[in-house]
Motif scaffolding. Structure first.
Motif, PDB file in Angstrom:
ATOM      1  N   GLN A 162      35.733  27.739  54.855  1.00 46.64           N
ATOM      2  CA  GLN A 162      36.454  29.002  54.635  1.00 46.64           C
ATOM      3  C   GLN A 162      35.923  29.694  53.382  1.00 46.64           C
TER       4      GLN A 162
ATOM      5  N   THR B 196      34.043  33.246  53.035  1.00 43.73           N
ATOM      6  CA  THR B 196      34.543  34.321  52.174  1.00 43.73           C
ATOM      7  C   THR B 196      33.442  34.765  51.211  1.00 43.73           C
TER       8      THR B 196
ATOM      9  N   ARG C   8      35.010  37.841  41.993  1.00 41.20           N
ATOM     10  CA  ARG C   8      35.495  37.185  43.221  1.00 41.20           C
ATOM     11  C   ARG C   8      34.588  36.009  43.597  1.00 41.20           C
TER      12      ARG C   8
ATOM     13  N   ILE D  23      35.408  31.993  43.717  1.00 43.64           N
ATOM     14  CA  ILE D  23      35.159  31.167  44.925  1.00 43.64           C
ATOM     15  C   ILE D  23      34.301  29.947  44.558  1.00 43.64           C
TER      16      ILE D  23
END
Ligand code: ATP
Length: 676
Positions: free
Chosen positions: A302, A306, A348, A352
């Motif tokens: 996931q 992303t 971002r 992550i």
């Protein structure tokens, strides 16, 4: 009475022929005897002897009494009496018998006793003289000595008849002597009395001691009986107690087995399980991850998705910006907005990445758990398939409990020694029944050799070998000290990198074992040092084990070492270059173990082996990985001290001649601890 006086008396009596003289003498003598009696009555000790009885008694008694007199003066008195009597007898011959009869009446029986006295006395003068100083020797003399004294004291009154000064002196002297004798006698009597008292006391002591002895003997017999009863009871109880202990151990082991299987089931759900897949007619086993690993992997996937989406958007945004390069400011937006957009993408992506790192760390942890789970599953499967899994008691003393692990040709069980009452590890060596007799013999020879080497090693950092025995034709058992901690292999699987301090102290313990092996008369090369052969006890003490490949260094070995006749299947990552020499027979020494210890230390510090870490054993051989291992490289991380790196370099010196042996490197400052 003096001789002069006697002569005077006798001459008077003969010359004058006085008829009354014999009567006078007789009277005097009678008085003398009477006086003697009365005097004797005044003397101490006299009263105990009846004078009449004594004089009237047997002649021997009196003679004895006289013979033991000690005084020369006494003899004089006796002669005096004798002379006097002789004179009287002479007179009697001339005189008429009436006078004599009169004397007999006057003396009232004493005369009968006086005559034998005179005869006896004259006969016994010599005997008396001889008897002087002989004390109580002779028959009955000892007891008669008192009556002798009495006799002696009887005589002086006879002399007192003369009443001149000389006789008085003599008399006093005699009394003094008597007094002295009496004193001696009473002190002797006291002594005898005290000795008698002592004898009585001693006899009493003896009686008490005898009584005590008999009491102790009784007690002893009683205790012996009690001991025997207890021993009998103990003998009767022994099988019962053994049964109780082994029953308890079995219950605990059963509970442990249940718990282990339950944990495996639970862990399997999280971490995975072995599944069987079928490809046509062939069934093969494969690993299927559990839910926790699946979830982690899903999260990772996931995150990666992303991340990729954000990067795509960012690229797209940048492309748009460059495409709009000639358009108006209004359409293209503010340059500040562009910058903010870019910052948003960047932050971002960084976030992550952080999440991804966390999940990767988590997955590594799960992977370690998975490895443990797989080993435990294998152990349980081996235990279930073992023919020794039903809690047998081997050799009448070793109660087998749970399987610790299975090696190439052996199963190791945790066991309880019912004689020594301690946990042990029973290593059951199984010979394959399919093997030829020759191969079985060879295996047995090898095992006995290993046993003989190992059993002689007694050191804090070497696993003890207690016992060996045969179970059946194809199986025998060695009994080892039980190490309840993990082995170093399991430790490194759980935590591949150890802090330098921890790694160093393990290294030092391994070297202490090696130093011991090289200081003995019969030196030993272990030849198979690897993490799986370093065990930890319940206190975390490191101990070297498994001497299956070890070599005894011959006495006449030269400086280059001894010939390696049987190579053995040591683990290649840990063996030095000389062991891979194929062109000629290699020479080996304790330097082999120094190299292996260097590899072990490197692995503890950096989490990987320096040579051929990712290679299989077969590839190491094929690619000559170790033969090419001339120089050791160190990763930059984790940070390790230069001293540690230098020590590793010394251990991993390629040239065997230049490499220090065990006793040389034992002097290395890195292995010695001193308080700073
Ligand atoms: N003395 C011991 N105390 C506790 N556990 C032990 C003892 N000896 C061996 N073990 C454990 O028993 C298991 C099997 O040991 P063994 O020495 O047979 O296996 P191995 O070394 O893996 O095999 P191989 O000897 O064939 O190389 C290992 O997990 C080991 O840690």
């Amino acid at each position: 009475m003096s001789d002069d006086m006697l002569v005077h008396f006798s001459s008077n009596s003969s010359n004058q022929s006085d008829q009354s003289l014999p009567t006078k003498i007789a009277k005097l003598e009678a008085r003398m005897v009477g006086k003697a009696s009365s005097t004797a009555a005044q003397q101490p000790g006299w009263s105990s002897v009846p004078s009449t009885g004594k004089f009237g008694g047997a002649a021997e008694d009196l003679a004895e009494a006289c013979s033991s007199s000690d005084s020369d003066d006494d003899n004089g008195e006796e002669f005096l009496i004798q002379a006097n009597t002789q004179k009287r007898l002479k007179l009697q011959e001339d005189d008429n018998s009436n006078v004599f009869e009169h004397l007999e009446v006057m003396t009232d029986g004493r005369q009968t006793s006086s005559e034998p006295v005179e005869i006896k006395i004259s006969n016994d003068v010599n005997r008396k003289k001889h008897g002087r100083g002989r004390g109580n020797s002779g028959s009955g003399r000892g007891r008669g000595s008192r009556s002798n004294d009495q006799t002696r004291t009887q005589i002086p009154p006879t002399t007192a008849l003369t009443s001149n000064g000389q006789t008085d002196l003599y008399h006093k002297d005699g009394r003094l002597k008597d007094q002295l004798r009496n004193d001696n006698f009473s002190s002797l009597e006291e002594e005898v009395a005290s000795l008698r008292a002592k004898v009585v006391a001693l006899e009493e002591d003896l009686r008490k001691s005898k009584q005590e002895t008999s009491e102790y003997q009784n007690l002893c017999r009683q205790l012996e009986k009690e001991l025997k009863d207890l021993t009998d009871q103990e003998q009767q109880m022994k099988p019962k107690r053994t049964k109780i202990i082994s029953d308890l151990l079995i219950s605990v082991s059963k509970a442990e087995r249940q718990e282990a299987r339950l944990k495996v089931r639970q862990d399997s759900l999280r971490l995975g399980n072995v599944g069987v897949i079928r490809a046509g007619t062939v069934l093969s086993e494969t690993w299927e991850d559990g839910q926790a690993l699946k979830d982690l992997n899903a999260q990772l996937r996931q995150l990666i998705e992303t991340k990729e989406a954000i990067e795509r958007q960012r690229k797209l945004f940048k492309k748009k910006q460059s495409d709009k390069g000639d358009t108006t400011d209004a359409e293209a937006g503010l340059p500040e907005d562009v910058l903010i957009h870019d910052e948003i993408y960047k932050s971002r992506l960084a976030s992550i990445k952080r999440e991804e790192e966390v999940i990767l760390r988590e997955r590594d942890r799960y992977e370690l758990e998975k490895g443990r789970l797989i080993r435990e599953m294998k152990r349980i499967r081996d235990e279930d398939g073992s023919r020794f899994n039903n809690f047998q008691i081997l050799h009448h003393r070793y109660a087998l409990l749970n399987l610790l692990g299975k090696g190439g040709f052996s199963e190791v069980y945790k066991a309880f020694d019912l004689v020594e009452h301690r946990y042990v590890a029973c290593k059951l060596h199984g010979l394959n029944p399919q093997w030829s007799e020759e191969k079985k013999q060879s295996y047995m020879r090898h095992a006995i050799r290993e046993y003989n080497i190992h059993k002689s090693l007694v050191h804090h950092h070497i696993v003890r070998l207690w016992d060996i025995f045969e179970i059946d034709q194809n199986t025998f058992c060695t009994v080892l000290e039980y190490c309840s901690g993990k082995d170093l292999d399991a430790v490194l699987k759980a935590t591949p990198i150890l802090p330098e301090k921890e790694a160093r102290v393990i290294l030092v313990q391994i070297f202490q074992g090696l130093i011991y092996m090289n200081k003995r008369t019969q030196k030993i090369i272990h030849y198979d040092l690897k993490p799986g052969n370093v065990l930890f006890d319940e206190l975390g003490i490191a101990k070297v084990t498994d001497f299956g490949l070890s070599k005894i260094v011959e006495d006449d070995v030269g400086s280059q070492g001894m010939e390696l006749t049987s190579q053995g299947a040591g683990t290649y990552w840990y063996l030095p270059p000389e062991c891979f020499e194929l062109s000629k027979t290699p020479y080996i020494s304790s330097k082999v173990d120094v190299w292996s210890a260097g590899i072990l230390f490197y692995q503890m510090l950096f989490g990987r082996r320096p040579f051929g870490h990712d290679q299989t054993q077969e590839r190491i051989l094929r690619e000559d990985t170790i033969i090419k291992a001339r120089k050791v490289d160190f990763p930059t991380r984790p940070a390790v001290s230069n001293e540690a790196k230098d020590f590793i370099r010394r251990c991993l010196t390629y040239n065997q001649i230049e490499r220090p042996d065990v006793l040389t490197i034992a002097q290395d400052p890195y292995l010695t601890y001193s308080k700073k």
